[in-house]
Enzyme design. Structure first.
Site, PDB file in Angstrom:
ATOM      1  N   ASP A 183      11.314  49.113  20.381  1.00 31.35           N
ATOM      2  CA  ASP A 183      11.979  49.638  19.535  1.00 31.35           C
ATOM      3  C   ASP A 183      11.665  51.166  19.038  1.00 31.35           C
ATOM      4  O   ASP A 183      11.974  51.637  18.052  1.00 31.35           O
ATOM      5  CB  ASP A 183      12.396  48.980  18.276  1.00 31.35           C
ATOM      6  CG  ASP A 183      11.065  48.330  17.607  1.00 31.35           C
ATOM      7  OD1 ASP A 183      10.135  49.288  17.243  1.00 31.35           O
ATOM      8  OD2 ASP A 183      11.182  47.253  17.047  1.00 31.35           O
ATOM      9  N   ARG A 253      12.100  55.617  15.923  1.00 30.46           N
ATOM     10  CA  ARG A 253      12.158  54.323  15.631  1.00 30.46           C
ATOM     11  C   ARG A 253      13.742  54.099  15.920  1.00 30.46           C
ATOM     12  O   ARG A 253      14.550  54.694  15.104  1.00 30.46           O
ATOM     13  CB  ARG A 253      11.893  54.106  14.221  1.00 30.46           C
ATOM     14  CG  ARG A 253      12.197  52.723  13.624  1.00 30.46           C
ATOM     15  CD  ARG A 253      11.290  51.402  14.540  1.00 30.46           C
ATOM     16  NE  ARG A 253      11.443  50.502  13.976  1.00 30.46           N
ATOM     17  CZ  ARG A 253      12.233  49.314  14.132  1.00 30.46           C
ATOM     18  NH1 ARG A 253      13.340  49.510  14.918  1.00 30.46           N
ATOM     19  NH2 ARG A 253      12.182  48.212  13.457  1.00 30.46           N
ATOM     20  N   ASP A 258      15.093  45.459  15.797  1.00 29.68           N
ATOM     21  CA  ASP A 258      14.030  45.147  16.006  1.00 29.68           C
ATOM     22  C   ASP A 258      13.403  44.362  16.972  1.00 29.68           C
ATOM     23  O   ASP A 258      13.959  43.124  17.063  1.00 29.68           O
ATOM     24  CB  ASP A 258      13.592  44.539  14.487  1.00 29.68           C
ATOM     25  CG  ASP A 258      11.903  44.295  13.772  1.00 29.68           C
ATOM     26  OD1 ASP A 258      11.292  45.147  14.589  1.00 29.68           O
ATOM     27  OD2 ASP A 258      11.850  43.801  12.938  1.00 29.68           O
ATOM     28  N   GLU A 261       7.272  42.141  18.501  1.00 31.86           N
ATOM     29  CA  GLU A 261       5.899  42.888  18.683  1.00 31.86           C
ATOM     30  C   GLU A 261       5.203  42.434  20.174  1.00 31.86           C
ATOM     31  O   GLU A 261       5.624  41.643  20.725  1.00 31.86           O
ATOM     32  CB  GLU A 261       5.091  42.430  17.337  1.00 31.86           C
ATOM     33  CG  GLU A 261       5.476  42.682  16.145  1.00 31.86           C
ATOM     34  CD  GLU A 261       5.660  44.227  15.819  1.00 31.86           C
ATOM     35  OE1 GLU A 261       4.532  44.990  16.486  1.00 31.86           O
ATOM     36  OE2 GLU A 261       6.506  44.697  15.101  1.00 31.86           O
ATOM     37  N   ARG A 295       8.460  58.352  11.055  1.00 35.62           N
ATOM     38  CA  ARG A 295       9.308  58.355  12.331  1.00 35.62           C
ATOM     39  C   ARG A 295      10.781  58.588  12.155  1.00 35.62           C
ATOM     40  O   ARG A 295      11.209  58.183  11.020  1.00 35.62           O
ATOM     41  CB  ARG A 295       8.924  56.977  13.146  1.00 35.62           C
ATOM     42  CG  ARG A 295       7.784  56.804  13.535  1.00 35.62           C
ATOM     43  CD  ARG A 295       7.671  55.140  14.089  1.00 35.62           C
ATOM     44  NE  ARG A 295       7.810  54.338  12.919  1.00 35.62           N
ATOM     45  CZ  ARG A 295       7.962  52.674  13.163  1.00 35.62           C
ATOM     46  NH1 ARG A 295       7.590  52.294  14.198  1.00 35.62           N
ATOM     47  NH2 ARG A 295       8.455  52.142  12.235  1.00 35.62           N
TER      48      ARG A 295
END
Length: 364
Positions: A183, A253, A258, A261, A295
């Site tokens: 993302d 971003r 989202d 990770e 960002r």
């Protein structure tokens, strides 16, 4: 300003592309689509009716829409694939029959892009005309708009090679740095852009000029130091298409999603999908604000494809409801979840924001 980017001065390139792409495959027919920069009414080849199902009147309407779309495209098409994509996107928005679109592509000998199949499957949608058109009002909440250099590997002068008395070149960005996760991405914007040119710090311009002079004198050690100074200021001189340009770096971003990770399941797959979407492409970035890490929070479009939509529909990102309440985002996530696409093959996938909290991660 002496920084030039011939790549984006597309007048001659458009004429060349037009000559290659918009030449009917039939012989003896002198009529063809007028060049994309004309304002005259389009002339429709008589032989086109043998390839499509709609009326002559409808064909004239197509040509008008295609000429308008070509003039408004930012950036303009540069390959036959992109020309074909523009045709498909323009006519699909106008809800013309798929047989007409296929016939038009066949008539001009253009490839059938993969998005032709997406018209009937509903994925992914494109920017509306009002958003694409330069000079029209931007969506509510947009602070500013950027058009990036292609998200790819550039080259810049490296240190002198004593064995050959020449300087080497090295990749400025590797994919992992350009797209660190699913993302976020790092992009460069040409400082010839009017918005950028008036905001370049004086010390950056001075360092860039001094670097050019040092290189002309083959003093590459000094040139490297000056180049590093600009990098630390968020700028970089890029050797692109055999021309040097001064570019500014932005960290982006993706707004409203989202992704997992990198240490989570599907984290690497999400990153690879984003790389596939943006690699080698010029991006259109609509910036809504800045997050706490500096960002730009933005919607990103690649060849008019909405990047966040692709990530959600492929099940490679969550709708970030805490920061974005767009109904279509929830719909795209629901579709992916219903189809058990991507991360939704897991019975109970962990939310990235909960994973970060549990692992006390920083930097988000």
């Amino acid at each position: 300003m002496f920084w030039k980017l011939g790549f984006f001065k597309m007048g001659n390139a458009l004429r060349l592309l037009y000559g290659k792409c918009f030449q009917p495959s039939t012989t003896g027919d002198s009529d063809s689509v007028g060049p994309p920069y004309t304002t005259t009414a389009p002339a429709v080849p008589e032989a086109l009716s043998q390839h499509v199902v709609s009326s002559r009147k409808a064909q004239v309407t197509w040509y008008g829409k295609l000429l308008q779309a070509w003039k408004k495209a930012k950036p303009p098409p540069k390959t036959t694939e992109e020309v074909a994509r523009l045709i498909v996107e323009t006519l699909s928005r106008a809800q013309y029959q798929k047989a007409d679109v296929e016939g038009l592509l066949e008539f001009y000998g253009l490839p059938h892009p993969s998005i032709l199949a997406e018209i009937s499957t509903g994925a992914p949608t494109r920017l509306s005309d009002g958003v694409i058109c330069e000079g029209l009002s931007l969506p509510e909440g947009v602070k500013f708009e950027m058009h990036t250099l292609p998200a790819t590997r550039y080259k810049n002068p490296g240190i002198i090679d004593n064995r050959h008395s020449e300087y080497n070149t090295s990749a400025v960005e590797v994919v992992g740095k350009t797209v660190p996760d699913g993302d976020g991405l790092n992009v460069y914007v040409n400082t010839d852009d009017p918005r950028e040119s008036s905001n370049i710090p004086g010390d950056v311009l001075m360092a860039a000029d001094q670097r050019s002079e040092a290189r002309a004198m083959k003093n590459y050690a000094v040139a490297d130091k000056l180049h590093q100074k600009n990098i630390e200021s968020g700028y970089r001189v890029i050797d692109f298409q055999n021309e040097e340009i001064l570019a500014r770096k932005y960290r982006i971003r993706l707004r409203g999603i989202d992704a997992p990770e990198m240490l989570m399941p599907f984290g690497e797959k999400a990153r690879r999908e984003l790389v596939k979407l943006v690699d080698g492409k010029c991006l259109r970035v609509l910036v809504y604000g800045e997050d706490q890490y500096g960002r730009c929070v933005a919607d990103v479009y690649c060849n008019h494809i909405f990047v966040q939509e692709v990530m959600l529909k492929k099940g490679l990102a969550w709708h970030y409801v805490a920061y974005d309440q767009r109904v279509e985002f929830a719909t795209w996530q629901k579709e992916a979840r219903t189809k058990k696409t991507g991360l939704w093959v897991q019975s109970n996938p962990e939310k990235p924001w909960e994973w970060r909290k549990k692992n006390k991660r920083e930097g988000r």
